[in-house]
Design an enzyme around this catalytic site. Structure first.
Site, PDB file in Angstrom:
ATOM      1  N   LYS A 193      35.846  21.730  33.103  1.00  0.00           N
ATOM      2  CA  LYS A 193      34.593  21.501  33.284  1.00  0.00           C
ATOM      3  C   LYS A 193      34.101  23.272  33.670  1.00  0.00           C
ATOM      4  O   LYS A 193      33.831  23.354  34.478  1.00  0.00           O
ATOM      5  CB  LYS A 193      33.975  20.319  33.822  1.00  0.00           C
ATOM      6  CG  LYS A 193      32.432  20.686  33.117  1.00  0.00           C
ATOM      7  CD  LYS A 193      31.453  19.375  34.025  1.00  0.00           C
ATOM      8  CE  LYS A 193      30.706  20.286  35.253  1.00  0.00           C
ATOM      9  NZ  LYS A 193      29.941  21.608  34.281  1.00  0.00           N
ATOM     10  N   GLY A 246      31.976  25.623  44.645  1.00  0.00           N
ATOM     11  CA  GLY A 246      31.214  25.852  43.632  1.00  0.00           C
ATOM     12  C   GLY A 246      29.945  25.386  45.003  1.00  0.00           C
ATOM     13  O   GLY A 246      30.726  26.244  46.111  1.00  0.00           O
ATOM     14  N   GLY A 251      29.832  20.221  46.707  1.00  0.00           N
ATOM     15  CA  GLY A 251      31.041  19.274  46.899  1.00  0.00           C
ATOM     16  C   GLY A 251      31.740  18.641  47.878  1.00  0.00           C
ATOM     17  O   GLY A 251      33.006  17.550  47.914  1.00  0.00           O
ATOM     18  N   GLU A 268      36.738  24.784  47.339  1.00  0.00           N
ATOM     19  CA  GLU A 268      36.436  26.366  47.529  1.00  0.00           C
ATOM     20  C   GLU A 268      34.895  26.582  47.786  1.00  0.00           C
ATOM     21  O   GLU A 268      34.330  26.487  46.903  1.00  0.00           O
ATOM     22  CB  GLU A 268      36.610  27.334  46.689  1.00  0.00           C
ATOM     23  CG  GLU A 268      38.150  27.314  46.373  1.00  0.00           C
ATOM     24  CD  GLU A 268      38.912  28.287  47.242  1.00  0.00           C
ATOM     25  OE1 GLU A 268      38.096  28.355  48.181  1.00  0.00           O
ATOM     26  OE2 GLU A 268      39.767  27.642  47.760  1.00  0.00           O
ATOM     27  N   CYS A 302      30.649  34.144  46.212  1.00  0.00           N
ATOM     28  CA  CYS A 302      31.203  33.602  47.803  1.00  0.00           C
ATOM     29  C   CYS A 302      31.524  34.415  48.225  1.00  0.00           C
ATOM     30  O   CYS A 302      31.455  33.745  49.691  1.00  0.00           O
ATOM     31  CB  CYS A 302      32.050  32.073  47.109  1.00  0.00           C
ATOM     32  SG  CYS A 302      33.046  33.157  46.256  1.00  0.00           S
ATOM     33  N   GLU A 402      23.451  30.246  52.611  1.00  0.00           N
ATOM     34  CA  GLU A 402      23.430  31.223  50.917  1.00  0.00           C
ATOM     35  C   GLU A 402      22.880  31.706  50.827  1.00  0.00           C
ATOM     36  O   GLU A 402      22.128  30.274  50.099  1.00  0.00           O
ATOM     37  CB  GLU A 402      24.710  30.368  50.850  1.00  0.00           C
ATOM     38  CG  GLU A 402      25.529  31.203  50.193  1.00  0.00           C
ATOM     39  CD  GLU A 402      26.882  30.740  48.733  1.00  0.00           C
ATOM     40  OE1 GLU A 402      26.418  29.082  48.825  1.00  0.00           O
ATOM     41  OE2 GLU A 402      27.926  30.319  49.074  1.00  0.00           O
TER      42      GLU A 402
HETATM   43  P1  NAD Z   1      27.296  24.395  41.892  1.00  0.00           P
HETATM   44  O1  NAD Z   1      28.273  23.618  42.802  1.00  0.00           O
HETATM   45  O2  NAD Z   1      25.655  24.703  40.875  1.00  0.00           O
HETATM   46  O3  NAD Z   1      27.765  23.601  40.447  1.00  0.00           O
HETATM   47  C1  NAD Z   1      29.080  23.597  40.756  1.00  0.00           C
HETATM   48  C2  NAD Z   1      29.446  23.276  39.036  1.00  0.00           C
HETATM   49  O4  NAD Z   1      29.718  21.443  39.763  1.00  0.00           O
HETATM   50  C3  NAD Z   1      29.269  23.075  37.973  1.00  0.00           C
HETATM   51  O5  NAD Z   1      29.738  23.535  36.685  1.00  0.00           O
HETATM   52  C4  NAD Z   1      28.393  21.831  37.756  1.00  0.00           C
HETATM   53  O6  NAD Z   1      28.116  20.752  37.098  1.00  0.00           O
HETATM   54  C5  NAD Z   1      29.182  21.146  38.741  1.00  0.00           C
HETATM   55  N1  NAD Z   1      28.420  19.841  39.417  1.00  0.00           N
HETATM   56  C6  NAD Z   1      26.976  20.189  39.822  1.00  0.00           C
HETATM   57  N2  NAD Z   1      26.967  18.540  40.184  1.00  0.00           N
HETATM   58  C7  NAD Z   1      27.818  17.924  40.509  1.00  0.00           C
HETATM   59  C8  NAD Z   1      28.708  16.471  40.513  1.00  0.00           C
HETATM   60  N3  NAD Z   1      27.898  15.773  40.952  1.00  0.00           N
HETATM   61  N4  NAD Z   1      29.564  16.129  40.265  1.00  0.00           N
HETATM   62  C9  NAD Z   1      30.432  16.865  39.816  1.00  0.00           C
HETATM   63  N5  NAD Z   1      30.386  18.501  39.316  1.00  0.00           N
HETATM   64  C10 NAD Z   1      28.738  18.577  39.108  1.00  0.00           C
HETATM   65  O7  NAD Z   1      27.665  25.794  42.392  1.00  0.00           O
HETATM   66  P2  NAD Z   1      26.999  27.224  41.194  1.00  0.00           P
HETATM   67  O8  NAD Z   1      25.726  27.202  41.613  1.00  0.00           O
HETATM   68  O9  NAD Z   1      27.533  26.961  39.508  1.00  0.00           O
HETATM   69  O10 NAD Z   1      27.677  28.334  41.424  1.00  0.00           O
HETATM   70  C11 NAD Z   1      28.017  28.887  42.825  1.00  0.00           C
HETATM   71  C12 NAD Z   1      28.252  28.609  44.278  1.00  0.00           C
HETATM   72  O11 NAD Z   1      30.180  28.007  44.134  1.00  0.00           O
HETATM   73  C13 NAD Z   1      27.825  28.924  45.478  1.00  0.00           C
HETATM   74  O12 NAD Z   1      27.490  28.087  46.671  1.00  0.00           O
HETATM   75  C14 NAD Z   1      29.046  29.233  45.599  1.00  0.00           C
HETATM   76  O13 NAD Z   1      29.302  30.246  46.988  1.00  0.00           O
HETATM   77  C15 NAD Z   1      30.288  28.788  45.657  1.00  0.00           C
HETATM   78  N6  NAD Z   1      31.653  30.120  45.074  1.00  0.00           N
HETATM   79  C16 NAD Z   1      32.197  29.688  45.681  1.00  0.00           C
HETATM   80  C17 NAD Z   1      33.568  30.120  45.452  1.00  0.00           C
HETATM   81  C18 NAD Z   1      34.753  30.083  46.329  1.00  0.00           C
HETATM   82  O14 NAD Z   1      35.849  30.402  46.855  1.00  0.00           O
HETATM   83  N7  NAD Z   1      35.262  29.801  47.533  1.00  0.00           N
HETATM   84  C19 NAD Z   1      34.147  31.454  44.225  1.00  0.00           C
HETATM   85  C20 NAD Z   1      32.242  31.333  44.044  1.00  0.00           C
HETATM   86  C21 NAD Z   1      31.825  30.382  44.270  1.00  0.00           C
END
Ligand code: NAD
Length: 512
Positions: A193, A246, A251, A268, A302, A402
């Site tokens: 997804k 995310g 997470g 991650e 991130c 963050e």
């Molecule tokens: P997010 O957590 O809002 O969304 C990530 C994904 O999760 C999306 O596909 C979203 O649709 C899905 N999602 C949302 N709610 C969910 C649920 N209840 N169950 C399952 N899936 C769900 O994150 P974002 O805003 O897309 O990305 C930004 C974040 O990602 C930042 O915090 C960033 O630090 C982190 N990030 C981390 C890394 C790493 O490798 N550590 C890399 C890139 C981004």
């Protein structure tokens, strides 16, 4: 608002875009949603419609999971040899190279990132497919030949099964490529997804997998939101593992959602990554790395180097140099080759960034540059000024949370102990950096920093060979390197008796 002295790249107007029509890939067939639902994505830099995507519901998600389960269980991929898997992954890498320009342009339109950077990310992604292909031929366990003359022990590595892959919007193609080729190298089947903000390039990846000859159902793609798609992907008992990149908040929710079925979860998550500068550092290199670290991908990264911890003796000089260099960074139209920093992903996210800066100023921090939305000539999307906030204290939200924007916090220290304490004060532990000409200083910092990655006299280098992941609330598990493959492997112990040498548990003569 514009701000005096910045380097802006304007545009003559919005690009002409034929919106990408994105559909689900389920059991080898491209399809819309059963209820006909769709969602749209506007380019964050230009405000034009760039994508119209099928919006997945329970029906599509469950069908995709069923397809992956069937594909895994009948062995159409999991029983292929490492050589066959590697051959296919290499083919995909070549197809990614062929489609680089197309993928990069859509990535730029959906995510707002500069086109030159997007191109480099797609090139890097192809490299990950090639690296995973090499790993596919190394899947092997252990043998134990010293358990006694009558025993042979084998440790087999097997694919873990059906994997849910959930990705964010900031590096859509690259992050999918940090997960999927490794899962496929292990022999897993997957449901993927992408973020609802950036669905299209994952769909293109699906097209390339089909063209490369991956058997139907091994990789399924469902487009849509966390609810219900992501939620079902983390709770359905037919899924063996969830790999998620995310936010830390989502997470944590995924760990809870996956608990009743005890799925393996790898995460991650976010970071609050410091660069620590000692007075003997090469300041030319450090200042450039600070500016790169904080503005790369508009800070929506991130690994953003969102705080610097500078020795008091050099703090003012470093801050002045960072401000001066920040003014030279090209902010503006991401479709222009000259641009280094593009748009902020959404109006809501820009408001969140702004709120952090305002909160810090209200708490007594000092704005040295920027600190407000940015208007770029000829563009209607949302941008944010390069921003440097000094006088930040460890208790401020901007020092701990963050921000995910082009915003640098400056903190100071006097001793190594203080620098380590500030580094480790955050709940996150993704990455950290140290700048010093003294290798002992660098090594001491590297050993004591609670972070998954430490850079010394450098920032944000990454290699397919080097594992990546976080400590503390930055995540669990690792991607890339050999560890990135191991995540998708299950361990099975086989203990083989050689000959009939075991003394009976019950002596036959004693029976009756
Ligand atoms: P997010 O957590 O809002 O969304 C990530 C994904 O999760 C999306 O596909 C979203 O649709 C899905 N999602 C949302 N709610 C969910 C649920 N209840 N169950 C399952 N899936 C769900 O994150 P974002 O805003 O897309 O990305 C930004 C974040 O990602 C930042 O915090 C960033 O630090 C982190 N990030 C981390 C890394 C790493 O490798 N550590 C890399 C890139 C981004």
């Amino acid at each position: 608002m514009g701000v005096e002295g910045l380097t802006l790249v304007g545009a003559r107007g919005a690009p002409v875009v034929e919106p990408f029509a994105a559909r689900h890939l389920i059991a080898g067939a491209w399809q819309g949603s059963a209820d006909g639902a769709t969602f749209e994505r506007l380019s964050p830099a230009h405000g034009v419609l760039v994508t119209r995507a099928a919006k997945g519901g329970a029906a599509e998600t469950e069908a995709a999971i069923a397809a992956a389960r069937a594909a895994f269980d009948d062995g159409r991929w999991s029983e292929r040899s490492g050589k066959e898997r590697a051959t296919l992954l290499l083919r995909v890498a070549d197809l990614i190279d062929r489609e680089r320009e197309r993928i990069a342009r859509i990535e730029t339109l959906e995510a707002g990132k500069p086109i030159a950077q997007a191109r480099a990310e797609i090139e890097g992604a192809a490299d990950l497919w090639r690296y995973a292909a090499a790993l596919a031929r190394t899947v092997a366990g252990d043998s134990h030949n010293s358990l006694g003359p009558d025993m042979l022990g084998l440790v087999l590595k097997e694919p873990i099964g059906v994997v849910s892959i959930i990705c964010p919007w900031n590096f859509p193609f690259l992050i999918a490529s940090q997960k999927l080729p490794f899962a496929l190298a292990a022999g897993c089947a997957a449901v993927v997804k992408p973020s609802e903000m950036t669905p299209s390039t994952t769909v293109i990846l699906g097209e390339l997998l089909v063209e490369a000859g991956l058997p139907a159902g091994v990789v399924n793609i469902v487009l849509g939101y966390g609810q219900p798609v992501g939620a079902i992907m983390t709770t359905d008992p037919r899924v063996d593992m969830v790999t998620f990149t995310g936010s830390t908040a989502v997470g944590k929710g995924i760990v809870a959602a996956a608990a009743p079925t005890l799925k393996k979860v790898s995460l991650e998550l976010g970071g609050k990554n410091p660069q620590v500068l000692f007075p003997d550092a090469d300041l030319d290199a450090a200042v450039d790395a600070i500016v790169f670290g904080v503005y790369f991908n508009a800070g929506e990264c991130c690994n953003s180097g969102s705080r610097i911890i500078v020795h008091e003796d050099i703090a003012e000089a470093v801050t002045e140099r960072v401000v001066a260099l920040s003014r030279k960074v090209t902010f503006g139209d991401p479709l222009d080759e000259a641009t280094k920093v593009g748009a902020i992903v959404s109006p809501e996210h820009r408001a969140k960034i702004d709120a952090y800066v305002r909160g810090a100023v209200a708490a007594g921090a000092i704005l040295r540059l920027g600190g407000a939305p940015l208007e770029v000539p000829g563009l209607g999307g949302q941008f944010y000024q390069p921003t440097v906030v000094a006088g930040v204290t460890p208790d401020m939200a901007i020092a701990r949370e963050e921000v995910f924007g082009p915003v640098l916090s400056v903190l100071t220290f006097r001793t190594m102990e203080e620098a380590i304490a500030l580094t480790n004060a955050a709940a996150y532990g993704l990455s950290a950096g140290v700048w010093s000409a003294n290798v002992h200083t660098c090594l001491e910092f590297a050993r004591r920093a609670r972070a998954g990655t430490v850079w010394t006299n450098s920032w944000m280098d990454g290699f397919a060979e080097m594992p990546f992941g976080g400590m503390k609330e930055s995540g669990q598990g690792r991607e890339l390197g050999r560890y990135g493959l191991e995540e998708f492997l299950e361990v099975k112990t086989v203990q083989m008796r050689i000959g009939r040498t075991r003394a009976p548990w019950v002596a036959p003569s004693a029976a009756g």
